[in-house]
Design an enzyme around this catalytic site. Structure first.
Site, PDB file in Angstrom:
ATOM      1  CD  GLU A 204      60.828  35.437  41.125  1.00 10.92           C
ATOM      2  OE1 GLU A 204      60.012  35.946  40.680  1.00 10.92           O
ATOM      3  OE2 GLU A 204      61.244  34.376  41.087  1.00 10.92           O
ATOM      4  CG  HIS A 329      62.963  28.764  27.992  1.00 12.19           C
ATOM      5  ND1 HIS A 329      63.129  28.932  29.445  1.00 12.19           N
ATOM      6  CD2 HIS A 329      62.431  29.797  27.256  1.00 12.19           C
ATOM      7  CE1 HIS A 329      62.685  30.063  29.516  1.00 12.19           C
ATOM      8  NE2 HIS A 329      62.076  30.575  28.563  1.00 12.19           N
ATOM      9  CG  HIS A 404      59.464  26.679  29.532  1.00  8.61           C
ATOM     10  ND1 HIS A 404      58.329  26.289  29.474  1.00  8.61           N
ATOM     11  CD2 HIS A 404      59.440  28.340  29.124  1.00  8.61           C
ATOM     12  CE1 HIS A 404      57.419  27.384  28.980  1.00  8.61           C
ATOM     13  NE2 HIS A 404      58.112  28.508  28.613  1.00  8.61           N
TER      14      HIS A 404
END
Lengths: 481, 142
Positions: A204, A329, A404
């Site tokens: 992103e 994570h 997360h």
């Protein structure tokens, strides 16, 4: 199931609520988030509380939702000497994680070239089902990746030395053991280095919105100076290599755990004593997958730098494209924590939970040691993400862990029924978010309405002081698998 | 002819599938079709590759686990998906599967991609006989 408030945003299910619970289950959530958690969370977190060697409590973060084995958002610590290790407490996507890069670019500079940039990133970073990466490795070279992780990439010119300092564990977790990895795992994953995958994975282009800097002092330490600054965030893991290691060992533990007298309440929690031959073998293989995930994110970083250098006609160093941080994570790590006054070596499982080590803690890079490690919480492609910082309180409250992501609140099938992928891409385009996706249906599955409100999750972890809000980020370009 | 249904209220981030088959052969074939449907639009994968496969496992449910895991493995290692399958399953010790697969490569220009199946989980995993035929529940990590 009785869920009692035991503090601000802390709820506890006592051990008496389910036969076999060895410790309480603790859920960290506001009343509103708790009310919207699906039934799987309560069942799964109490199943985890039944596992041998668990200490203090089975935990679930505020983004918790129904997973498999552990809930997503689950954290549990087991004594290394008497406890277990469970692939279902880590997930098949071993070391799925987040990485964020800073830039010196502003939104005003990027907007005119945004579509070109997103197209170029989409072309350079393979995504979706059946994608292959740009690096071809021999068996020996892949062994090196398993042992060295992101260090291998930097050694081969796919990164900058300082990238390693800005990666959890330096991008290389010690103890990886390629001998415990099946040839099937290698064959499945070797060609996938440098790929995003699909589902909720993304790359992103983000911007710091007006009012998005909540803690200017810490933001400055992270290299974030002002609203309008552009960042690049990526979310992916160990791809088919890690998925196969998870599959191999889940299947193996399912068969061997009865020999250790272990009974689990969900077969996905199949486990073995950490010190057993099977437990040590899985730990070594899992670390190899974790290292490959660091390498994967490092290779994607390299591609991002190449693309941005080309699109903006400047050297990536001139664009300030340094790594802020890279966090896992989905892992189990050997860590020392104090439990009831006793320092213990623990196998801390985090499944959909981020490490959140505070100031001065071990493995926090020198650049961040005074403030704590950066914590990256990824949101949906519509609502944005957040950068936080680890705290001392997390070390005592949650084994140094926090949330997360936003956490799903709706199934993929429901989401697809509510919106068409192409329509959503068009809507987002009208709002200034350019999306390129390998799968249109995958875009619909990841619509913002399928997730909880990221702001609520961040509010809770901030209130709990298990991580502190530093910067909010909103997407302007998104690449999905 | 087997049937499958994707469940909306189970493991929301993943893909839970309820599968019914007239017999074991039908159930295993239906499960494979459901898995292919998770990953791609099967109509966009012409049957250009044929394959035979044999598997053994100590129990029928593990045979189902291994069967679906094998199809996921081939998706990554060879970029092949097989929407059309004929399966023959026998119980006993060990349980045995022989299959003929028809499908083709994932072609990014023509294949409508869906979700990248990572693994078959054991969460709520069940394979059991019913009054007529068999049923299974499988949660696929995606």
């Amino acid at each position: 199931m009785k869920t009692l408030p035991v503090g601000d945003c802390v709820w506890e299910i006592p051990p008496g609520e389910k036969p076999g619970m060895r410790v309480p289950a603790r859920i960290y959530a506001s009343e509103a988030l708790l009310a919207r958690m699906d039934e799987g969370v309560f069942d799964q977190v109490t199943n985890v509380a039944c596992l041998p060697g668990i200490v203090r409590a089975a935990l679930c973060m505020p983004d918790g939702h129904w997973g498999y084995g552990f809930p997503i958002g689950g954290v549990a610590a087991f004594r290394a000497d008497t406890g277990v290790i469970s692939p279902g407490g880590i997930g098949f996507d071993i070391n799925c994680g987040m990485r964020v890069l800073r830039t010196s670019l502003t939104e005003a500079e990027v907007r005119p070239k945004l579509a070109q940039l997103v197209d170029a990133l989409f072309a350079a970073v393979p995504s979706g089902v059946g994608s292959k990466g740009f690096v071809r490795l021999s068996g020996d070279e892949f062994d090196e990746v398993m042992r060295e992780g992101a260090r291998w990439c930097v050694r081969r010119g796919y990164g900058w030395p300082e990238d390693l300092d800005a990666t959890e564990g330096g991008g290389c977790l010690p103890g990886a053991d390629p001998d415990q990895v099946s040839q099937r795992a290698v064959t499945r994953g070797r060609d996938q280095l440098g790929t995003l995958g699909s589902g909720n994975h993304y790359l992103e282009v983000q911007v710091v919105p007006p009012g998005g800097i909540h803690d200017p002092r810490v933001a400055k330490v992270f290299g974030i100076e002002q609203p309008g600054q552009i960042l690049v965030m990526l979310h992916c893991g160990s791809r088919g290599f890690g998925h196969q290691i998870g599959t191999d060992y889940l299947r193996r533990f399912d068969q061997v755990m009865r020999g250790y007298g272990i009974v689990v309440r969900d077969r996905e929690l199949a486990c073995a004593p950490f010190g057993s031959p099977e437990g040590r073998a899985y730990f070594g293989a899992m670390l190899a997958a974790a290292n490959s995930a660091f390498a994967n994110r490092q290779l994607i970083t390299h591609r991002v730098r190449e693309v941005m250098g080309r699109v903006f006609g400047r050297d990536p160093r001139d664009l300030g494209l340094g790594v802020i941080y890279d966090v896992c994570h989905n892992t189990a790590k050997l860590e020392r924590h104090t439990v009831d006054g006793e320092p213990l070596e623990l196998v801390v499982h985090r499944k959909g939970a981020t490490r959140s080590f505070g100031p001065g803690a071990p493995d926090v890079p020198a650049a961040y040691r005074e403030v704590g490690q950066p914590v990256i919480i990824g949101g949906s492609m519509e609502t944005g993400s957040a950068l936080l910082v680890g705290t001392a309180h997390a070390m005592t409250e949650t084994f140094g862990s926090t949330a997360h992501g936003a956490g799903r609140s709706m199934s993929r099938t429901q989401a697809k029924r509510r919106v068409w992928g192409e329509a959503l891409i068009k809507q987002l385009g009208e709002r200034g978010i350019v999306v390129r996706a390998a799968s249109k249906s995958g875009v619909a599955e990841e619509a913002g309405f399928a997730y909880k409100d990221l702001g609520e999750v961040v509010d809770v972890v901030d209130r709990l002081d298990i991580s502190r809000r530093v910067v909010s980020l909103v997407p302007i370009g998104n690449i999905k698998g | 002819m087997g049937r499958h249904e994707f469940l909306e209220s189970v493991a929301v981030a993943d893909c839970a599938v309820e599968i019914e088959g007239d017999d074991l052969d039908d159930l295993f074939a239906t499960a494979a079709r459901a898995l292919a449907e998770v990953m791609v639009d099967p109509a966009t994968v012409p049957a250009t590759v044929e394959r035979s496969l044999e598997l053994t496992a100590p129990s029928l449910d593990l045979l189902l686990y291994d069967w679906l895991s094998e199809l996921i493995y081939v998706k990554d290692s060879e970029q092949l998906v097989f929407p059309v399958v004929e399966v023959h399953v026998t119980g006993g010790s060990p349980c045995r599967l022989t299959a003929r697969l028809a499908g083709g490569p994932i072609d990014r220009t023509t294949t409508a991609l869906r979700a990248d199946a990572k693994a078959v989980t054991f969460h709520q995993f069940v394979l059991e006989p019913r009054e007529r035929g068999w049923r299974a529940r499988v949660v696929i990590d995606i």
